[in-house]
Design a protein around this motif. Structure first.
Motif, PDB file in Angstrom:
ATOM      1  N   PRO A   5      -7.168   1.348  17.619  1.00 48.17           N
ATOM      2  CA  PRO A   5      -6.500   2.686  18.133  1.00 48.17           C
ATOM      3  C   PRO A   5      -5.180   2.674  17.246  1.00 48.17           C
ATOM      4  N   GLY A   6      -4.725   1.560  16.976  1.00 55.20           N
ATOM      5  CA  GLY A   6      -3.483   1.714  16.189  1.00 55.20           C
ATOM      6  C   GLY A   6      -3.230   0.229  15.423  1.00 55.20           C
ATOM      7  N   PRO A   7      -1.836   0.126  14.639  1.00 53.12           N
ATOM      8  CA  PRO A   7      -1.877  -0.958  13.870  1.00 53.12           C
ATOM      9  C   PRO A   7      -1.320  -2.026  14.819  1.00 53.12           C
ATOM     10  N   ALA A  24      -4.524   4.287   7.384  1.00 52.30           N
ATOM     11  CA  ALA A  24      -3.092   4.003   7.106  1.00 52.30           C
ATOM     12  C   ALA A  24      -2.850   2.592   8.026  1.00 52.30           C
ATOM     13  N   ASP A  25      -3.213   2.869   9.184  1.00 48.21           N
ATOM     14  CA  ASP A  25      -3.313   1.705  10.166  1.00 48.21           C
ATOM     15  C   ASP A  25      -3.893   0.316   9.522  1.00 48.21           C
ATOM     16  N   ALA A  26      -4.970   0.784   8.961  1.00 46.86           N
ATOM     17  CA  ALA A  26      -6.125  -0.207   8.491  1.00 46.86           C
ATOM     18  C   ALA A  26      -5.396  -1.176   7.340  1.00 46.86           C
ATOM     19  N   LEU A  27      -4.464  -0.397   6.676  1.00 44.75           N
ATOM     20  CA  LEU A  27      -3.862  -1.012   5.441  1.00 44.75           C
ATOM     21  C   LEU A  27      -2.676  -1.665   5.846  1.00 44.75           C
ATOM     22  N   ALA A  28      -1.920  -1.193   6.917  1.00 42.67           N
ATOM     23  CA  ALA A  28      -0.936  -1.839   7.479  1.00 42.67           C
ATOM     24  C   ALA A  28      -1.192  -3.100   8.176  1.00 42.67           C
ATOM     25  N   ARG A  29      -2.407  -3.006   8.686  1.00 38.11           N
ATOM     26  CA  ARG A  29      -2.795  -4.333   9.467  1.00 38.11           C
ATOM     27  C   ARG A  29      -3.193  -5.526   8.512  1.00 38.11           C
ATOM     28  N   TYR A  30      -3.992  -5.262   7.403  1.00 37.39           N
ATOM     29  CA  TYR A  30      -4.190  -6.128   6.428  1.00 37.39           C
ATOM     30  C   TYR A  30      -2.926  -6.744   5.834  1.00 37.39           C
ATOM     31  N   GLN A  31      -1.963  -6.003   5.802  1.00 39.69           N
ATOM     32  CA  GLN A  31      -0.801  -6.786   5.027  1.00 39.69           C
ATOM     33  C   GLN A  31      -0.050  -7.618   6.253  1.00 39.69           C
ATOM     34  N   ALA A  32      -0.177  -7.127   7.462  1.00 43.83           N
ATOM     35  CA  ALA A  32       0.305  -7.906   8.279  1.00 43.83           C
ATOM     36  C   ALA A  32      -0.258  -9.153   8.625  1.00 43.83           C
ATOM     37  N   HIS A  36       0.929  -1.166   0.239  1.00 46.57           N
ATOM     38  CA  HIS A  36      -0.069  -0.072  -0.037  1.00 46.57           C
ATOM     39  C   HIS A  36       0.975   1.209   0.021  1.00 46.57           C
ATOM     40  N   ARG A  37       0.352   2.458  -0.730  1.00 49.67           N
ATOM     41  CA  ARG A  37       0.962   3.611  -0.700  1.00 49.67           C
ATOM     42  C   ARG A  37      -0.002   4.621  -0.656  1.00 49.67           C
ATOM     43  N   GLY A  38       0.108   5.657   0.259  1.00 46.73           N
ATOM     44  CA  GLY A  38      -1.233   6.583   0.277  1.00 46.73           C
ATOM     45  C   GLY A  38      -2.414   5.969   0.255  1.00 46.73           C
ATOM     46  N   ARG A  39      -3.214   6.413  -0.480  1.00 47.41           N
ATOM     47  CA  ARG A  39      -4.799   5.826  -0.622  1.00 47.41           C
ATOM     48  C   ARG A  39      -4.971   4.771  -1.581  1.00 47.41           C
ATOM     49  N   ILE A  40      -3.779   4.060  -2.150  1.00 50.02           N
ATOM     50  CA  ILE A  40      -3.684   3.159  -2.768  1.00 50.02           C
ATOM     51  C   ILE A  40      -3.159   1.654  -2.143  1.00 50.02           C
ATOM     52  N   VAL A  41      -3.788   0.589  -2.392  1.00 48.79           N
ATOM     53  CA  VAL A  41      -3.569  -0.733  -1.849  1.00 48.79           C
ATOM     54  C   VAL A  41      -3.697  -1.952  -3.078  1.00 48.79           C
ATOM     55  N   LEU A  42      -2.835  -2.870  -2.982  1.00 48.25           N
ATOM     56  CA  LEU A  42      -2.856  -3.856  -3.748  1.00 48.25           C
ATOM     57  C   LEU A  42      -3.354  -5.077  -3.151  1.00 48.25           C
ATOM     58  N   LEU A  43      -4.158  -6.093  -4.013  1.00 44.31           N
ATOM     59  CA  LEU A  43      -4.333  -7.299  -3.392  1.00 44.31           C
ATOM     60  C   LEU A  43      -4.339  -8.097  -4.591  1.00 44.31           C
ATOM     61  N   GLY A  44      -4.536  -9.451  -4.244  1.00 45.51           N
ATOM     62  CA  GLY A  44      -4.373 -10.498  -5.233  1.00 45.51           C
ATOM     63  C   GLY A  44      -2.951 -10.771  -5.818  1.00 45.51           C
ATOM     64  N   ALA A  64      -9.231 -14.267   0.184  1.00 44.45           N
ATOM     65  CA  ALA A  64      -8.912 -14.146   1.644  1.00 44.45           C
ATOM     66  C   ALA A  64      -8.341 -12.775   1.862  1.00 44.45           C
ATOM     67  N   ALA A  65      -7.556 -12.195   1.027  1.00 50.97           N
ATOM     68  CA  ALA A  65      -7.076 -10.879   1.038  1.00 50.97           C
ATOM     69  C   ALA A  65      -7.999  -9.851   0.955  1.00 50.97           C
ATOM     70  N   SER A  66      -9.128 -10.038   0.202  1.00 52.06           N
ATOM     71  CA  SER A  66     -10.113  -9.302   0.121  1.00 52.06           C
ATOM     72  C   SER A  66     -10.965  -9.162   1.237  1.00 52.06           C
ATOM     73  N   TRP A  67     -11.215 -10.361   1.903  1.00 50.02           N
ATOM     74  CA  TRP A  67     -12.192 -10.171   3.228  1.00 50.02           C
ATOM     75  C   TRP A  67     -11.051  -9.600   4.139  1.00 50.02           C
ATOM     76  N   ILE A  68     -10.143  -9.753   4.299  1.00 44.59           N
ATOM     77  CA  ILE A  68      -9.130  -9.239   5.539  1.00 44.59           C
ATOM     78  C   ILE A  68      -9.055  -7.690   5.238  1.00 44.59           C
ATOM     79  N   LEU A  69      -8.994  -7.484   4.109  1.00 45.74           N
ATOM     80  CA  LEU A  69      -8.959  -5.800   3.798  1.00 45.74           C
ATOM     81  C   LEU A  69     -10.287  -5.282   4.042  1.00 45.74           C
ATOM     82  N   ALA A  70     -11.309  -5.912   3.633  1.00 42.22           N
ATOM     83  CA  ALA A  70     -12.783  -5.181   4.209  1.00 42.22           C
ATOM     84  C   ALA A  70     -12.765  -5.428   5.647  1.00 42.22           C
ATOM     85  N   ASP A  71     -12.167  -6.550   6.092  1.00 43.45           N
ATOM     86  CA  ASP A  71     -12.318  -6.634   7.760  1.00 43.45           C
ATOM     87  C   ASP A  71     -11.683  -5.166   8.430  1.00 43.45           C
TER      88      ASP A  71
END
Length: 287
Positions: A183-185, A207-215, A140-148, A167-174
């Motif tokens: 509160p944070g990543p 930004a925290d949500a996108l970081a958690r998705y990748q983690a 992810h970078r800024g307001r852009i996130v990749l999946l699949g 699964a990545a789509s589900w986790i990103l939505a989650d």
């Protein structure tokens, strides 16, 4: 952020998700050119319509393997026959004439191949590409996130590509649905909000949500990719002894009780990825 589409129209969006494959255009615009890991093989696939060949092959996948070459086929509905070709090739350059390349390497192998190779379709109906894996430090970078496959292509040697993408789509939505309440990543995923031309500053909770998705997703992807690289020697054997050993394993797998052992030994296993943190997605899952 503002997104300009190929037809010239523009859209305003809070987040752009790039799910446009291993050759992702979104990825190249956001991250620059990324060279996927080449796994030493080229792959082709297409479909022909032939009632007699479809009946001859049947709906169970049939394949012919020679050292460095594999051709497979199985019947679809409406008298169609799906074909897959895999070839060991150290040079990652794609051939100028894929159809001629297929005929050159596979035309003399017998079986149904001479017939189907006479009907290789044009570029619109022929899939021909390199077998690759995509490995990125950040998804992810800024307001852009990749999946699949745009950020996590595991290759046909690993399989599981579609299930990993879902699964990545589900986790990103989650993570997005819990973004305002968290509160944070996750530990070790702190990220600095990014900014790209044409985007507004990204809120911290996003930004925290996108970081958690990748983690949450990245460790499973790394495991499946490693499994895919280990599988090359069995899916595309380089010599006759490996072909014989693989075919023996396949035959043993048809014995009563052996199928579970076979699946467990040739699978990266489950990862328990679908465990919602969001009440919204937990409700959706129950329904």
């Amino acid at each position: 952020m503002t997104v300009r589409l190929t037809d010239g129209t523009t859209r305003e969006a809070d987040l752009l998700a790039g799910a446009d494959g291993a050759r992702s255009r979104v990825r190249s615009l956001a991250f620059g050119e990324v060279t996927p890991r080449y796994l030493g093989h080229q792959v082709a696939a297409y479909v022909v319509t032939d009632a007699e060949l479809s009946r001859q092959v049947g709906t169970r996948y049939q394949m012919l393997t020679k050292p460095g070459l594999m051709a497979g086929a199985y019947a679809l509905r409406d008298d169609r026959l799906a074909l897959l070709f895999l070839r060991r090739e150290p040079d990652p350059a794609l051939p100028a004439d894929p159809a001629a390349t297929l005929r050159h390497h596979f035309g003399g192998l017998g079986w149904i191949l001479p017939s189907v190779l006479e009907r290789v379709p044009g570029p619109a109906g022929l899939y021909y590409d390199l077998v690759t894996q995509v490995e990125l430090e950040r998804w992810h970078r800024g307001r852009i996130v990749l999946l699949g496959d745009a950020c996590q292509a595991v290759s046909l040697f690993a399989g599981h590509g579609a299930s990993m993408a879902m699964a990545a789509s589900w986790i990103l939505a989650d993570e997005l649905t819990t973004a305002h309440d968290t509160p944070g990543p996750l530990p070790g995923t702190a990220d600095t909000p990014g900014h790209l031309p044409g985007t507004s500053e990204i809120p911290g909770h996003l930004a925290d949500a996108l970081a958690r998705y990748q983690a949450r997703m990245a460790p499973a992807i790394a495991e499946v990719q490693a499994f895919g690289r280990r599988s090359i020697q069995w899916i595309a054997p380089s010599n006759r002894w490996r072909i014989l050993a693989r075919d023996l394993i396949f035959r043993l797998a048809t014995l009563p009780g052996a199928d579970r052992l076979f699946v467990n030994s040739l699978s990266p296993g489950g990862h328990n990825l679908i465990s919602p943190r969001s009440d919204v997605l937990e409700t959706v899952r129950r329904d």
